[in-house]
Design an enzyme around this catalytic site. Sequence first.
Site, mmCIF file in Angstrom:
data_model
loop_
_atom_site.group_PDB
_atom_site.id
_atom_site.type_symbol
_atom_site.label_atom_id
_atom_site.label_comp_id
_atom_site.label_asym_id
_atom_site.label_seq_id
_atom_site.Cartn_x
_atom_site.Cartn_y
_atom_site.Cartn_z
ATOM 1 N N GLU A 80 -26.385 13.510 31.201
ATOM 2 C CA GLU A 80 -26.635 12.600 32.314
ATOM 3 C C GLU A 80 -25.690 12.915 33.468
ATOM 4 O O GLU A 80 -25.580 12.154 34.416
ATOM 5 C CB GLU A 80 -26.501 11.140 31.880
ATOM 6 C CG GLU A 80 -25.158 10.751 31.318
ATOM 7 C CD GLU A 80 -25.121 9.277 30.911
ATOM 8 O OE1 GLU A 80 -25.095 8.440 31.813
ATOM 9 O OE2 GLU A 80 -25.115 8.991 29.708
ATOM 10 N N CYS A 112 -26.941 8.074 27.296
ATOM 11 C CA CYS A 112 -26.236 8.608 26.119
ATOM 12 C C CYS A 112 -27.159 8.835 24.925
ATOM 13 O O CYS A 112 -26.714 9.326 23.889
ATOM 14 C CB CYS A 112 -25.112 7.662 25.719
ATOM 15 S SG CYS A 112 -24.075 7.202 27.091
ATOM 16 N N SER A 202 -24.150 -4.463 29.642
ATOM 17 C CA SER A 202 -24.361 -3.251 28.833
ATOM 18 C C SER A 202 -23.878 -3.466 27.396
ATOM 19 O O SER A 202 -24.551 -3.066 26.436
ATOM 20 C CB SER A 202 -23.669 -2.034 29.464
ATOM 21 O OG SER A 202 -22.269 -2.147 29.400
ATOM 22 N N HIS A 234 -22.536 5.013 18.479
ATOM 23 C CA HIS A 234 -22.209 5.507 19.817
ATOM 24 C C HIS A 234 -20.943 4.780 20.297
ATOM 25 O O HIS A 234 -20.859 3.556 20.193
ATOM 26 C CB HIS A 234 -23.371 5.253 20.784
ATOM 27 C CG HIS A 234 -22.999 5.468 22.214
ATOM 28 N ND1 HIS A 234 -22.457 6.665 22.653
ATOM 29 C CD2 HIS A 234 -23.028 4.651 23.300
ATOM 30 C CE1 HIS A 234 -22.191 6.566 23.943
ATOM 31 N NE2 HIS A 234 -22.524 5.354 24.361
HETATM 32 N N1 CAA Z 1 -4.047 -7.172 25.061
HETATM 33 C C1 CAA Z 1 -4.988 -6.984 24.115
HETATM 34 N N2 CAA Z 1 -6.323 -7.149 24.348
HETATM 35 C C2 CAA Z 1 -6.687 -7.490 25.590
HETATM 36 C C3 CAA Z 1 -5.753 -7.709 26.634
HETATM 37 C C4 CAA Z 1 -4.370 -7.524 26.319
HETATM 38 N N3 CAA Z 1 -3.422 -7.683 27.243
HETATM 39 N N4 CAA Z 1 -6.432 -8.051 27.733
HETATM 40 C C5 CAA Z 1 -7.745 -8.043 27.429
HETATM 41 N N5 CAA Z 1 -7.906 -7.724 26.122
HETATM 42 C C6 CAA Z 1 -9.142 -7.585 25.367
HETATM 43 C C7 CAA Z 1 -10.148 -8.693 25.686
HETATM 44 O O1 CAA Z 1 -9.878 -9.865 24.935
HETATM 45 C C8 CAA Z 1 -11.446 -8.009 25.306
HETATM 46 O O2 CAA Z 1 -11.596 -8.041 23.905
HETATM 47 P P1 CAA Z 1 -13.004 -8.502 23.275
HETATM 48 O O3 CAA Z 1 -14.026 -7.557 23.827
HETATM 49 O O4 CAA Z 1 -12.773 -8.354 21.814
HETATM 50 O O5 CAA Z 1 -13.234 -9.894 23.738
HETATM 51 C C9 CAA Z 1 -11.204 -6.551 25.690
HETATM 52 O O6 CAA Z 1 -9.794 -6.390 25.806
HETATM 53 C C10 CAA Z 1 -11.841 -6.154 27.016
HETATM 54 O O7 CAA Z 1 -11.403 -7.076 27.954
HETATM 55 P P2 CAA Z 1 -12.384 -7.645 29.082
HETATM 56 O O8 CAA Z 1 -13.613 -8.187 28.436
HETATM 57 O O9 CAA Z 1 -11.625 -8.500 30.002
HETATM 58 O O10 CAA Z 1 -12.696 -6.246 29.750
HETATM 59 P P3 CAA Z 1 -13.268 -5.785 31.096
HETATM 60 O O11 CAA Z 1 -13.858 -6.831 31.928
HETATM 61 O O12 CAA Z 1 -12.184 -4.991 31.704
HETATM 62 O O13 CAA Z 1 -14.489 -4.818 30.642
HETATM 63 C C11 CAA Z 1 -15.899 -3.321 29.533
HETATM 64 C C12 CAA Z 1 -14.636 -4.187 29.411
HETATM 65 C C13 CAA Z 1 -17.062 -4.212 29.922
HETATM 66 C C14 CAA Z 1 -16.242 -2.673 28.252
HETATM 67 C C15 CAA Z 1 -15.619 -2.221 30.559
HETATM 68 O O14 CAA Z 1 -14.750 -1.295 30.023
HETATM 69 C C16 CAA Z 1 -16.841 -1.522 31.060
HETATM 70 O O15 CAA Z 1 -17.568 -2.047 31.875
HETATM 71 N N6 CAA Z 1 -17.073 -0.246 30.600
HETATM 72 C C17 CAA Z 1 -18.181 0.594 31.069
HETATM 73 C C18 CAA Z 1 -19.528 0.230 30.500
HETATM 74 C C19 CAA Z 1 -19.592 0.434 29.008
HETATM 75 O O16 CAA Z 1 -18.937 1.263 28.444
HETATM 76 N N7 CAA Z 1 -20.470 -0.322 28.354
HETATM 77 C C20 CAA Z 1 -20.664 -0.189 26.915
HETATM 78 C C21 CAA Z 1 -22.104 -0.394 26.522
HETATM 79 S S1 CAA Z 1 -23.155 0.689 27.455
HETATM 80 C C22 CAA Z 1 -23.127 2.176 26.615
HETATM 81 O O17 CAA Z 1 -22.735 2.228 25.487
HETATM 82 C C23 CAA Z 1 -23.580 3.395 27.337
HETATM 83 C C24 CAA Z 1 -22.389 4.134 27.808
HETATM 84 O O18 CAA Z 1 -21.893 5.021 27.138
HETATM 85 C C25 CAA Z 1 -21.796 3.760 29.099
#
Ligand code: CAA
Length: 375
Positions: A80, A112, A202, A234
């Site tokens: 991709e 993916c 996602s 994945h």
């Molecule tokens: N210490 C320990 N843990 C902490 C923390 C700290 N200080 N602060 C936050 N966390 C934890 C949160 O509690 C959360 O845990 P849970 O998921 O167990 O609740 C985790 O860290 C993530 O925190 P947030 O939810 O606040 O994270 P975020 O808003 O920064 O976003 C995400 C996380 C959505 C995955 C982001 O990384 C993202 O958007 N990634 C890109 C998209 C993606 O990868 N999507 C996955 C599915 S799509 C797919 O699989 C296709 C692909 O390859 C892209």
Amino acid sequence: MKIGIDAIAFSTSKYVLKLSTLAEKRGVDYAKYCVGIGQTEMSVFPPNEDIVTIAIDAAEKALSAIENKNEIDMVIFATESSFDLSKSAGIYVRHFLGLSDNCRIFDLKQACYSVTAALQLAKAYITCNPNSKVLVIGSDIVKYSKNTSGEPTQGGAAVAIVVSKDPRIAEFEPYSGVYSTEIMDFWRPTYATEALFDGKLSAHNYLKSLDICFERYLTSSKLSEQDIDYACFHAPFCKMARKASKQLFSDKNIDNSLIYNELIGNSCSASLYICLISLLDNTKENMDGKRVGMFSYGSGSVAEYFSLTVSKGYDKMLTAKANREMLSNRTEISFEEYELFRNNQALPGKIYENVGKVTMTGIVNDKREYSVKRI
Ligand code: CAA
């Protein structure tokens, strides 16, 4: 006829950014990355390395296990991160590896999920042409915008898989559970160099797709959850795969499947198959005849749950030591270099090594140019 994976290898950049460095610069608690997201490092790519050069390296390693490369008469390049909407990246791979020109080559895209689609095609092709071999490549370099929640989940790698009859690593089982839906959870318009995404949506759709696919897989196979010996998911970031495993299985430990991805970051099309390599390399028990459940997810979205059975003597085909060394020997780069690499730039005067024998030398008259490194 048994059809499956006869050889498999991966490759990634020679350069790495520690996520502790990114956390410090972005003012984020590092525990969020290493615990919350489950990532500690990510591969980063200098301007002379791209999806073609890492794919050539991965394919060269996989093909070193194949006696007669001329039996490969199809190359499917799943990506991709393509830089060309017309020419297949696989054409460069065939050329630099000196494979037969009596060969069908094309790219495949569905986020993916695309390597899984390619494997399905390869399986059907080998069913009709039992003496052929298909080279399936998944190669992606993942970039999100600076300061977004996706930034710590960047990464990249290529996987190369030779599909044939009488496979020496794992056989495809005939069962699958598939689910597709129209959703804007992650996408990259043709004019954009960085992926756009709705992270929470996602992750939600990944887990929803997993439930539907697994149920369909169990129905089609008449198997039960206990019949799955090992599982790979994945891994856009390792915590996502762990959540997936917890959702399906109460007691499965997937640590061995995530060792490499934790250090590479998201490699999109290659990610699930790097999980498989990591599982095979790092599992101490003998896996002969064991069933591995595989969950493939490609945003947009298409998902599939399917399974493999590990071939007897698979361990003779593994290159665990070299894989671990490839990752541990990467050179750590500074934050300044990371920011330059993001824009396909590098520190002036500094030479960056390619991972394999081919280097991307530049773009001249809108033509991408590659050359074989002098050794
Ligand atoms: N210490 C320990 N843990 C902490 C923390 C700290 N200080 N602060 C936050 N966390 C934890 C949160 O509690 C959360 O845990 P849970 O998921 O167990 O609740 C985790 O860290 C993530 O925190 P947030 O939810 O606040 O994270 P975020 O808003 O920064 O976003 C995400 C996380 C959505 C995955 C982001 O990384 C993202 O958007 N990634 C890109 C998209 C993606 O990868 N999507 C996955 C599915 S799509 C797919 O699989 C296709 C692909 O390859 C892209």
